[in-house]
Design a protein around this motif. Structure first.
Motif, PDB file in Angstrom:
ATOM      1  N   ARG A  21       0.847  -1.189   0.000  1.00 49.23           N
ATOM      2  CA  ARG A  21       0.000   0.000   0.000  1.00 49.23           C
ATOM      3  C   ARG A  21       0.885   1.242   0.000  1.00 49.23           C
ATOM      4  O   ARG A  21       2.097   1.171   0.234  1.00 49.23           O
ATOM      5  N   THR A  22       0.272   2.388  -0.227  1.00 52.10           N
ATOM      6  CA  THR A  22       1.010   3.650  -0.285  1.00 52.10           C
ATOM      7  C   THR A  22       1.860   3.867   0.966  1.00 52.10           C
ATOM      8  O   THR A  22       3.052   4.162   0.888  1.00 52.10           O
ATOM      9  N   GLU A  23       1.233   3.719   2.132  1.00 52.24           N
ATOM     10  CA  GLU A  23       1.964   3.963   3.383  1.00 52.24           C
ATOM     11  C   GLU A  23       3.090   2.952   3.606  1.00 52.24           C
ATOM     12  O   GLU A  23       4.102   3.257   4.240  1.00 52.24           O
ATOM     13  N   GLN A  24       2.901   1.760   3.055  1.00 48.48           N
ATOM     14  CA  GLN A  24       3.959   0.757   3.177  1.00 48.48           C
ATOM     15  C   GLN A  24       5.148   1.121   2.287  1.00 48.48           C
ATOM     16  O   GLN A  24       6.304   1.021   2.708  1.00 48.48           O
ATOM     17  N   LEU A  25       4.874   1.554   1.068  1.00 47.14           N
ATOM     18  CA  LEU A  25       5.943   1.958   0.158  1.00 47.14           C
ATOM     19  C   LEU A  25       6.713   3.157   0.719  1.00 47.14           C
ATOM     20  O   LEU A  25       7.941   3.212   0.659  1.00 47.14           O
ATOM     21  N   GLN A  26       5.971   4.079   1.289  1.00 41.22           N
ATOM     22  CA  GLN A  26       6.603   5.281   1.836  1.00 41.22           C
ATOM     23  C   GLN A  26       7.435   4.968   3.089  1.00 41.22           C
ATOM     24  O   GLN A  26       8.270   5.781   3.489  1.00 41.22           O
ATOM     25  N   ALA A  27       7.219   3.794   3.690  1.00 44.29           N
ATOM     26  CA  ALA A  27       7.960   3.421   4.899  1.00 44.29           C
ATOM     27  C   ALA A  27       9.287   2.749   4.587  1.00 44.29           C
ATOM     28  O   ALA A  27      10.111   2.539   5.479  1.00 44.29           O
ATOM     29  N   ILE A  28       9.529   2.444   3.296  1.00 42.36           N
ATOM     30  CA  ILE A  28      10.770   1.756   2.932  1.00 42.36           C
ATOM     31  C   ILE A  28      11.954   2.706   3.106  1.00 42.36           C
ATOM     32  O   ILE A  28      12.006   3.784   2.509  1.00 42.36           O
ATOM     33  N   LYS A  29      12.899   2.296   3.926  1.00 47.20           N
ATOM     34  CA  LYS A  29      14.075   3.131   4.194  1.00 47.20           C
ATOM     35  C   LYS A  29      15.124   2.996   3.091  1.00 47.20           C
ATOM     36  O   LYS A  29      15.660   3.984   2.599  1.00 47.20           O
ATOM     37  N   TYR A  30      15.401   1.755   2.726  1.00 45.68           N
ATOM     38  CA  TYR A  30      16.458   1.507   1.741  1.00 45.68           C
ATOM     39  C   TYR A  30      15.859   1.354   0.336  1.00 45.68           C
ATOM     40  O   TYR A  30      15.851   0.280  -0.244  1.00 45.68           O
ATOM     41  N   VAL A  31      15.346   2.454  -0.179  1.00 43.64           N
ATOM     42  CA  VAL A  31      14.695   2.403  -1.495  1.00 43.64           C
ATOM     43  C   VAL A  31      15.682   2.053  -2.600  1.00 43.64           C
ATOM     44  O   VAL A  31      15.296   1.568  -3.670  1.00 43.64           O
ATOM     45  N   ASN A  32      16.972   2.295  -2.353  1.00 45.52           N
ATOM     46  CA  ASN A  32      17.979   1.956  -3.359  1.00 45.52           C
ATOM     47  C   ASN A  32      18.131   0.446  -3.524  1.00 45.52           C
ATOM     48  O   ASN A  32      18.792  -0.020  -4.447  1.00 45.52           O
ATOM     49  N   LYS A  33      17.490  -0.309  -2.638  1.00 43.13           N
ATOM     50  CA  LYS A  33      17.533  -1.765  -2.717  1.00 43.13           C
ATOM     51  C   LYS A  33      16.327  -2.343  -3.457  1.00 43.13           C
ATOM     52  O   LYS A  33      16.230  -3.547  -3.651  1.00 43.13           O
TER      53      LYS A  33
ATOM     54  N   ASN B  63       3.785   7.134  -7.991  1.00 44.98           N
ATOM     55  CA  ASN B  63       3.637   8.557  -7.658  1.00 44.98           C
ATOM     56  C   ASN B  63       3.587   8.827  -6.162  1.00 44.98           C
ATOM     57  O   ASN B  63       3.717   9.982  -5.734  1.00 44.98           O
ATOM     58  N   ASN B  64       3.411   7.761  -5.369  1.00 43.06           N
ATOM     59  CA  ASN B  64       3.283   7.972  -3.924  1.00 43.06           C
ATOM     60  C   ASN B  64       4.590   7.814  -3.164  1.00 43.06           C
ATOM     61  O   ASN B  64       4.620   7.964  -1.944  1.00 43.06           O
ATOM     62  N   PHE B  65       5.682   7.553  -3.862  1.00 38.04           N
ATOM     63  CA  PHE B  65       6.977   7.593  -3.186  1.00 38.04           C
ATOM     64  C   PHE B  65       7.262   9.039  -2.797  1.00 38.04           C
ATOM     65  O   PHE B  65       6.893   9.985  -3.511  1.00 38.04           O
ATOM     66  N   THR B  66       7.891   9.222  -1.677  1.00 37.76           N
ATOM     67  CA  THR B  66       8.185  10.579  -1.227  1.00 37.76           C
ATOM     68  C   THR B  66       9.381  11.148  -2.000  1.00 37.76           C
ATOM     69  O   THR B  66      10.151  10.402  -2.628  1.00 37.76           O
ATOM     70  N   ALA B  67       9.525  12.470  -1.943  1.00 46.56           N
ATOM     71  CA  ALA B  67      10.639  13.114  -2.636  1.00 46.56           C
ATOM     72  C   ALA B  67      11.972  12.605  -2.087  1.00 46.56           C
ATOM     73  O   ALA B  67      12.933  12.410  -2.850  1.00 46.56           O
ATOM     74  N   ALA B  68      12.043  12.414  -0.778  1.00 42.47           N
ATOM     75  CA  ALA B  68      13.279  11.929  -0.169  1.00 42.47           C
ATOM     76  C   ALA B  68      13.625  10.555  -0.699  1.00 42.47           C
ATOM     77  O   ALA B  68      14.798  10.219  -0.907  1.00 42.47           O
ATOM     78  N   GLN B  69      12.597   9.720  -0.917  1.00 40.94           N
ATOM     79  CA  GLN B  69      12.850   8.385  -1.438  1.00 40.94           C
ATOM     80  C   GLN B  69      13.365   8.458  -2.871  1.00 40.94           C
ATOM     81  O   GLN B  69      14.299   7.745  -3.245  1.00 40.94           O
ATOM     82  N   TYR B  70      12.776   9.349  -3.696  1.00 43.51           N
ATOM     83  CA  TYR B  70      13.218   9.498  -5.080  1.00 43.51           C
ATOM     84  C   TYR B  70      14.693   9.903  -5.147  1.00 43.51           C
ATOM     85  O   TYR B  70      15.431   9.468  -6.022  1.00 43.51           O
ATOM     86  N   ASN B  71      15.087  10.704  -4.196  1.00 44.01           N
ATOM     87  CA  ASN B  71      16.489  11.163  -4.156  1.00 44.01           C
ATOM     88  C   ASN B  71      17.452  10.023  -3.847  1.00 44.01           C
ATOM     89  O   ASN B  71      18.655  10.123  -4.114  1.00 44.01           O
ATOM     90  N   ASN B  72      16.922   8.942  -3.286  1.00 41.48           N
ATOM     91  CA  ASN B  72      17.768   7.816  -2.892  1.00 41.48           C
ATOM     92  C   ASN B  72      17.712   6.636  -3.867  1.00 41.48           C
ATOM     93  O   ASN B  72      18.328   5.602  -3.636  1.00 41.48           O
ATOM     94  N   PHE B  73      16.893   6.805  -4.911  1.00 43.60           N
ATOM     95  CA  PHE B  73      16.831   5.717  -5.896  1.00 43.60           C
ATOM     96  C   PHE B  73      18.172   5.597  -6.581  1.00 43.60           C
ATOM     97  O   PHE B  73      18.842   6.571  -6.890  1.00 43.60           O
TER      98      PHE B  73
END
Length: 277
Positions: free
Chosen positions: A240-252, A267-277
């Protein structure tokens, strides 16, 4: 006189002969009677004294024995209505001797009354035989002390969801494939962060796709980097959206996992997560 003496002598001889014959007959009769009485009994039990000693000099031996038999723990019948106190009074090796039928017939109060030492001595087959309607009576202490071999035989799906927290991280890591697949969303939801982190790579892949919803944001946020990579594309698509947004290591997150996400999820990934892709 000579005739008289001869007659007396002959009479005496005849009498002695008769007496000797009678004694021989009596001895033979007596010997036979004693032999029949002993009837090949062992030498330690071929006298009345020895028999009395063997019976404990108890004139009511039959009654005493019948009473003792009535109080025995039977192995040819189930539960036998043993109380928790009685079960606790049994040594571990006695509990270990219970048949599968006896284990299945244990009531909830009896099962929960088995102490730690007795629990760890149950055989894996006895654990497997636990009645599915009473298995939930196992206490936190009992569950946390199950050995690896016992745990492999435990019907995990019959425990209430909150009982999952009873297991140590080490126990979680050795759960079998079928047990992982039988985890309900509620069980997964109740698992501690430490338990989630203890899941092996293979175990993560075995979580049913429909059970992914049970993962909390706290659990997901504390997933190890390598654990994130283990989710199958089908599993990842259920986040779910909130689960995806809770992922810390998005680069994995793998490219295959991302490909299976829909536009809304992307589209529901946070900006901080996009920066870590």
């Amino acid at each position: 006189n000579t005739k008289m003496k001869s007659y007396v002598d002959n009479s005496v001889i005849s009498l002695e002969s008769q007496i000797s014959a009678n004694l021989s007959t009596a001895k033979s009769y007596t010997d036979t009677a004693i032999t029949n009485l002993v009837n090949s009994a062992p030498s330690t039990l071929d006298t009345l004294k020895e028999l009395a000693d063997a019976l404990g000099d108890d004139p009511s031996f039959a009654t005493t024995t019948a009473t003792s038999l009535g109080n025995r723990l039977r192995v040819d019948t189930n539960a036998q209505n043993l109380t928790t106190t009685q079960l606790n009074g049994m040594v571990a090796r006695q509990i270990k001797a219970f048949t599968s039928n006896q284990i299945q017939s244990l009531q909830t109060d009896q099962l929960s009354g088995i102490n730690k030492k007795q629990i760890v001595n149950l055989t894996p087959d006895q654990i497997e035989a636990l009645n599915t309607t009473t298995i939930d009576a196992l206490t936190t202490l009992q569950l946390s002390n199950l050995t690896g071999q016992q745990l492999k035989k435990l019907k995990l799906q019959y425990l209430s969801a909150d009982k999952i927290t009873s297991f140590t991280n080490k126990q979680i890591a050795i759960l079998q494939s079928e047990q992982i697949q039988n985890l309900s969303p509620a069980m997964i939801y109740n698992m501690s962060v430490g338990q989630i982190q203890s899941l092996t790579n293979d175990q993560i892949k075995l979580i049913e796709t429909t059970d992914i919803v049970g993962l909390t944001t706290l659990q997901i946020n504390n997933l190890k980097p390598l654990q994130i990579e283990q989710f199958t594309t089908d599993q990842f698509s259920q986040f779910r959206t909130e689960q995806l947004q809770a992922i810390k290591y998005v680069n994995k997150i793998t490219s295959e996992q991302i490909k299976n996400l829909n536009t809304i999820q992307i589209n529901n990934f946070t900006a901080a997560q996009y920066n870590n892709f």
